[in-house]
Design a protein around this motif. Structure first.
Motif, mmCIF file in Angstrom:
data_model
loop_
_atom_site.group_PDB
_atom_site.id
_atom_site.type_symbol
_atom_site.label_atom_id
_atom_site.label_comp_id
_atom_site.label_asym_id
_atom_site.label_seq_id
_atom_site.Cartn_x
_atom_site.Cartn_y
_atom_site.Cartn_z
ATOM 1 N N ARG A 92 11.297 6.310 13.434
ATOM 2 C CA ARG A 92 12.660 6.384 12.895
ATOM 3 C C ARG A 92 12.753 5.819 11.484
ATOM 4 O O ARG A 92 13.773 5.888 10.826
ATOM 5 C CB ARG A 92 13.609 5.636 13.844
ATOM 6 C CG ARG A 92 13.728 6.332 15.188
ATOM 7 C CD ARG A 92 14.188 5.411 16.292
ATOM 8 N NE ARG A 92 13.144 4.486 16.710
ATOM 9 C CZ ARG A 92 13.186 3.771 17.838
ATOM 10 N NH1 ARG A 92 14.231 3.859 18.644
ATOM 11 N NH2 ARG A 92 12.201 2.950 18.155
ATOM 12 N N PHE A 93 11.655 5.244 11.031
ATOM 13 C CA PHE A 93 11.592 4.650 9.680
ATOM 14 C C PHE A 93 10.226 4.978 9.067
ATOM 15 O O PHE A 93 9.267 5.215 9.803
ATOM 16 C CB PHE A 93 11.734 3.121 9.765
ATOM 17 C CG PHE A 93 13.082 2.657 10.222
ATOM 18 C CD1 PHE A 93 14.068 2.317 9.297
ATOM 19 C CD2 PHE A 93 13.372 2.543 11.588
ATOM 20 C CE1 PHE A 93 15.323 1.877 9.728
ATOM 21 C CE2 PHE A 93 14.617 2.112 12.014
ATOM 22 C CZ PHE A 93 15.595 1.776 11.091
ATOM 23 N N PRO A 94 10.130 4.919 7.736
ATOM 24 C CA PRO A 94 8.809 5.132 7.098
ATOM 25 C C PRO A 94 7.929 3.885 7.255
ATOM 26 O O PRO A 94 7.598 3.213 6.281
ATOM 27 C CB PRO A 94 9.164 5.415 5.633
ATOM 28 C CG PRO A 94 10.481 4.735 5.421
ATOM 29 C CD PRO A 94 11.209 4.766 6.740
ATOM 30 N N VAL A 95 7.550 3.614 8.500
ATOM 31 C CA VAL A 95 6.827 2.375 8.793
ATOM 32 C C VAL A 95 5.417 2.364 8.174
ATOM 33 O O VAL A 95 4.860 1.301 7.920
ATOM 34 C CB VAL A 95 6.740 2.118 10.321
ATOM 35 C CG1 VAL A 95 8.059 1.591 10.849
ATOM 36 C CG2 VAL A 95 6.332 3.384 11.073
ATOM 37 N N HIS A 96 4.864 3.559 7.940
ATOM 38 C CA HIS A 96 3.521 3.593 7.344
ATOM 39 C C HIS A 96 3.532 3.043 5.931
ATOM 40 O O HIS A 96 2.628 2.314 5.537
ATOM 41 C CB HIS A 96 2.964 5.023 7.365
ATOM 42 C CG HIS A 96 3.779 6.007 6.588
ATOM 43 N ND1 HIS A 96 5.131 6.192 6.775
ATOM 44 C CD2 HIS A 96 3.413 6.862 5.579
ATOM 45 C CE1 HIS A 96 5.565 7.125 5.939
ATOM 46 N NE2 HIS A 96 4.545 7.540 5.206
ATOM 47 N N ASP A 97 4.578 3.391 5.159
ATOM 48 C CA ASP A 97 4.658 2.867 3.788
ATOM 49 C C ASP A 97 4.840 1.348 3.810
ATOM 50 O O ASP A 97 4.264 0.630 3.001
ATOM 51 C CB ASP A 97 5.836 3.520 3.036
ATOM 52 C CG ASP A 97 5.527 4.969 2.676
ATOM 53 O OD1 ASP A 97 4.323 5.315 2.592
ATOM 54 O OD2 ASP A 97 6.488 5.751 2.498
ATOM 55 N N TYR A 98 5.665 0.917 4.744
ATOM 56 C CA TYR A 98 5.926 -0.524 4.860
ATOM 57 C C TYR A 98 4.632 -1.256 5.208
ATOM 58 O O TYR A 98 4.267 -2.261 4.574
ATOM 59 C CB TYR A 98 6.991 -0.771 5.931
ATOM 60 C CG TYR A 98 7.480 -2.201 5.969
ATOM 61 C CD1 TYR A 98 8.583 -2.598 5.210
ATOM 62 C CD2 TYR A 98 6.844 -3.155 6.763
ATOM 63 C CE1 TYR A 98 9.037 -3.907 5.236
ATOM 64 C CE2 TYR A 98 7.281 -4.466 6.794
ATOM 65 C CZ TYR A 98 8.387 -4.840 6.034
ATOM 66 O OH TYR A 98 8.822 -6.137 6.061
ATOM 67 N N ALA A 99 3.898 -0.749 6.202
ATOM 68 C CA ALA A 99 2.658 -1.405 6.648
ATOM 69 C C ALA A 99 1.626 -1.435 5.524
ATOM 70 O O ALA A 99 0.933 -2.434 5.334
ATOM 71 C CB ALA A 99 2.091 -0.686 7.870
ATOM 72 N N THR A 100 1.551 -0.344 4.776
ATOM 73 C CA THR A 100 0.585 -0.293 3.678
ATOM 74 C C THR A 100 0.951 -1.284 2.583
ATOM 75 O O THR A 100 0.084 -1.997 2.063
ATOM 76 C CB THR A 100 0.508 1.136 3.102
ATOM 77 O OG1 THR A 100 0.075 2.007 4.153
ATOM 78 C CG2 THR A 100 -0.475 1.224 1.944
ATOM 79 N N ALA A 101 2.243 -1.355 2.254
ATOM 80 C CA ALA A 101 2.680 -2.292 1.211
ATOM 81 C C ALA A 101 2.323 -3.721 1.599
ATOM 82 O O ALA A 101 1.831 -4.495 0.779
ATOM 83 C CB ALA A 101 4.183 -2.150 0.973
ATOM 84 N N VAL A 102 2.530 -4.076 2.877
ATOM 85 C CA VAL A 102 2.211 -5.439 3.318
ATOM 86 C C VAL A 102 0.703 -5.680 3.214
ATOM 87 O O VAL A 102 0.260 -6.729 2.757
ATOM 88 C CB VAL A 102 2.705 -5.694 4.751
ATOM 89 C CG1 VAL A 102 2.190 -7.028 5.276
ATOM 90 C CG2 VAL A 102 4.228 -5.660 4.796
ATOM 91 N N ARG A 103 -0.070 -4.670 3.610
ATOM 92 C CA ARG A 103 -1.520 -4.845 3.547
ATOM 93 C C ARG A 103 -2.014 -4.942 2.100
ATOM 94 O O ARG A 103 -3.102 -5.439 1.851
ATOM 95 C CB ARG A 103 -2.221 -3.700 4.301
ATOM 96 C CG ARG A 103 -2.247 -3.970 5.807
ATOM 97 C CD ARG A 103 -2.503 -2.730 6.634
ATOM 98 N NE ARG A 103 -2.318 -3.027 8.061
ATOM 99 C CZ ARG A 103 -3.309 -3.124 8.949
ATOM 100 N NH1 ARG A 103 -4.539 -2.942 8.574
ATOM 101 N NH2 ARG A 103 -3.047 -3.408 10.209
ATOM 102 N N HIS A 104 -1.199 -4.465 1.156
ATOM 103 C CA HIS A 104 -1.542 -4.615 -0.262
ATOM 104 C C HIS A 104 -0.859 -5.829 -0.876
ATOM 105 O O HIS A 104 -0.685 -5.904 -2.093
ATOM 106 C CB HIS A 104 -1.165 -3.342 -1.040
ATOM 107 C CG HIS A 104 -2.027 -2.170 -0.695
ATOM 108 N ND1 HIS A 104 -1.724 -0.875 -1.018
ATOM 109 C CD2 HIS A 104 -3.209 -2.102 -0.017
ATOM 110 C CE1 HIS A 104 -2.676 -0.055 -0.564
ATOM 111 N NE2 HIS A 104 -3.573 -0.783 0.047
ATOM 112 N N ASP A 105 -0.455 -6.752 -0.013
ATOM 113 C CA ASP A 105 0.147 -8.015 -0.451
ATOM 114 C C ASP A 105 1.440 -7.834 -1.244
ATOM 115 O O ASP A 105 1.788 -8.660 -2.085
ATOM 116 C CB ASP A 105 -0.848 -8.847 -1.281
ATOM 117 C CG ASP A 105 -1.979 -9.363 -0.416
ATOM 118 O OD1 ASP A 105 -1.707 -9.701 0.755
ATOM 119 O OD2 ASP A 105 -3.119 -9.411 -0.901
ATOM 120 N N GLN A 106 2.146 -6.724 -0.992
ATOM 121 C CA GLN A 106 3.452 -6.561 -1.629
ATOM 122 C C GLN A 106 4.525 -7.110 -0.695
ATOM 123 O O GLN A 106 4.219 -7.520 0.423
ATOM 124 C CB GLN A 106 3.702 -5.077 -1.932
ATOM 125 C CG GLN A 106 2.791 -4.559 -3.038
ATOM 126 C CD GLN A 106 2.624 -3.046 -3.001
ATOM 127 O OE1 GLN A 106 3.306 -2.358 -2.246
ATOM 128 N NE2 GLN A 106 1.710 -2.529 -3.800
#
Ligand SMILES: [Fe+2]
Lengths: 292, 313
Positions: A196-210
């Protein structure tokens, strides 16, 4: 008071009850489970556990109690980094603590520890906070957890490396009759998930320390797989995702395309063009390993 | 009388294989004598960890070290686990298979901790019998490690070193002598670590472990997160001379530095294989782990706590 030396089984059951107790060792000792094994008032703990020169028996037992919680928490924190970022470490510790109470490990491997965490979050979610029932914060967290667990399972589960995969040529060799009745064998690492959300972008951003913000709701269809031992995820529009899902579920190519055509806005010509592009992309992405 | 090291080769100085070092190892193929793996992190893997392991096993000797056998538990042995363990040992041509003298859970639960046993005749009989069963299933001798511990039981009727020695002789198994664990427990339980080492049947020692620990003032915790301190090196020197030497491995599991740092740490062992009791002066010496304040206790996690983390594009 003297109690007979407890046997090995009683001592193990007692110690486990004490050190896994959520309320700490004091409450663990007085708990019914521990008392059933060794009936013992807390003041007499020295009957079972020796004190050392610098620590009381309770303090020494607490080393195990603290370690138990800290170790399992550390495992969940490392498996769900984006979820930790989203809720904050303190709230995550609370959620993980309740989860571990309900789902203690029964496996020889820590890889299983977080398996039921997404389902646990879904089952224990608070009531929706939006009036129109549109996706809310809790939905976001549940979807995010689901995706992070998928990443773990796809990363270390069965894959296609070193094995034959479906090439575009394998399809070109089929007659149009064979083509429509063909069923494709999905890669064992292929997972299709709708969020229901773009969780992949969120997860990737966190893994890139954003430090990504809580995103707006948006239907997100992901194909997640593994290629060259690395997890890959691709976001898709509805028709491609629909066709891919139908094929991955074992429908024939003909039936899968029929489904897409059920959407009246699509013309046969559009579809033919799309299908060519899709199959080319899917071959590169290694979503299928063969034709049946 | 068993052969020295139960007939196993002295593999030299090895390093615990950790996934963070994979890129370095594949790129540089460093000159390491051997690697030890955490069995549970590879026995089910069908991904990169297993692929990298198989690649490394082509070039380096591999030893398997497990944390979930729960040899001392009163629960039945996990047959599925043991079968997978054997399959992995066969696949990577493991030099030997080790685990710990401990229990990890009961009533089907796993605490994922290495919990201490009461050292009694009953426990000894129980563990000896289970070691024999495991050795039959694995079709090779089991190698068992002395754990670090933080409690002792009033019910114990013998010291740990006597239990370890009798277990090894009666079950006819090998020993993985972790000299850091001996040191950690000697401080926690107030015993003489030399007395411990001298009681261990030297010819059964197949392997040594070295590691760093955390000093909390009132007790030590086996965290595997730093350099080996000098008193542990001195115990290693003593054990090395008693046994005539055995495969030696450095464990570094938390705050893991780059591979060359970990490798350099185990290479220091060479300095302690000489009989002379002079401290090497070429490096800074650490006579004890720095004391950590109590406020950080919650963050101090004893070994083991390792899982494989997904790599996502
Ligand atoms: Fe060890």
């Amino acid at each position: 008071m003297s109690i007979p030396s407890p046997d090995l089984d009683a001592l193990q059951r007692w110690m486990q009850s004490v050190i896994v107790h959520a309320g700490g060792v004091h409450q663990g000792i007085v708990s019914a489970d521990a008392q059933a094994e060794i009936p013992l008032p807390v003041e007499q703990i020295d009957i079972v556990i020796n004190p050392s020169t610098s620590q009381s028996s309770l303090e020494r037992l607490a080393v195990y109690s603290n370690a138990y919680k800290a170790r399992l928490l550390e495992v969940l924190i490392s498996e769900y980094p984006a979820l930790v970022h989203a809720v904050g470490e303190e709230a995550f510790v609370g959620l993980a603590g309740s989860y571990l109470e309900e789902h203690p490990s029964r496996s020889y491997t820590l890889a299983d520890l977080g398996r039921a965490f997404p389902a646990f979050l879904a089952a224990s979610r608070p009531p929706s906070q939006t009036e129109d029932g549109s996706p809310d914060w809790a939905d976001f967290l549940i979807d995010l957890a689901h995706l992070e667990r998928l990443y773990s399972e796809v990363f270390d589960g069965p894959g296609t490396e070193g094995q034959p995969t479906l090439q575009t040529d394998d399809l070109l060799r089929l007659s149009s009759e064979e083509w429509l009745t063909a069923r494709l064998i999905p890669a064992p690492c292929l997972r299709l998930a709708e969020y229901r959300f773009p969780v992949h972008d969120y997860a990737t951003a966190v893994r890139h320390d954003q430090d990504p913000p809580f995103p707006a709701a948006q239907i997100t269809r992901l194909a997640i797989t593994r290629r060259a031992y690395m997890v890959r995820r691709v976001a898709m529009e509805a028709r491609e995702f629909g066709a891919l899902s139908a094929l991955a579920n074992g429908l024939t190519v003909g039936d899968a395309l029929q489904r897409v055509l059920a959407d009246r806005s699509v013309t046969i010509d559009d579809l033919a063009n799309d299908v060519r592009t899709w199959f080319r992309n899917w071959a590169v992405a290694v979503y299928f390993v063969g034709v049946q | 009388m068993p052969l020295p090291r139960l007939g196993h080769p002295n593999l030299g100085l090895g390093v615990g294989l950790r996934t963070v070092h994979f890129p370095h190892l594949l790129q540089h193929q460093p000159d390491v004598d051997w690697f030890e793996i955490i069995s549970e992190n590879f026995m089910d893997s069908q991904g990169r960890p297993r692929a990298v392991l198989e690649q490394l096993a082509e070039r380096y000797p591999i030893v398997m070290h497990g944390v979930s056998m729960s040899i001392g538990s009163t629960d039945p042995l996990d047959q599925i686990y043991l079968r997978k363990l054997k399959a992995l040992a066969d696949a990577v041509r493991a030099q030997w298979v080790s685990d710990h003298i401990c229990w990890t859970g009961v009533a089907s639960r796993n605490s994922h901790d290495l919990l201490p046993l009461p050292y009694t005749e009953q426990t000894l009989r129980h563990v000896v019998e289970r070691v024999r069963t495991v050795q039959e299933i694995l079709e090779r001798p089991l190698v068992l490690e002395n754990p670090s511990s933080y409690v002792t039981f009033a019910a114990s009727t013998m010291p740990e070193w006597e239990f370890v020695a009798r277990l090894a002789d009666e079950a006819d198994c090998g020993l993985l002598l972790d000299v850091n664990n001996v040191f950690v427990s000697s401080v926690n339980h107030d015993f003489d670590p030399i007395e411990y080492l001298d009681a261990i049947p030297a010819e059964r020692v197949v392997q040594f472990h070295l590691a760093g620990h955390t000093n909390l003032g009132t007790h030590l915790i086996d965290t595997h997160d730093g350099h080996v301190i000098d008193p542990v090196w001195e115990l290693y020197r003593h054990a090395h001379h008693r046994t005539g030497g055995a495969a030696t491995l450095l464990e570094w599991d938390a705050k893991i530095p780059p591979f060359p740092v970990v490798h350099a740490e185990v290479l220091k062992a060479r300095d302690y294989m000489t009989a002379a009791l002079t401290l090497p002066t070429s490096r800074e010496s650490e006579s004890s782990a720095p004391e950590v304040t109590v406020g950080r206790v919650a963050a101090v996690v004893p070994h083991p706590a390792s899982i494989v983390l997904a790599e996502v594009e």
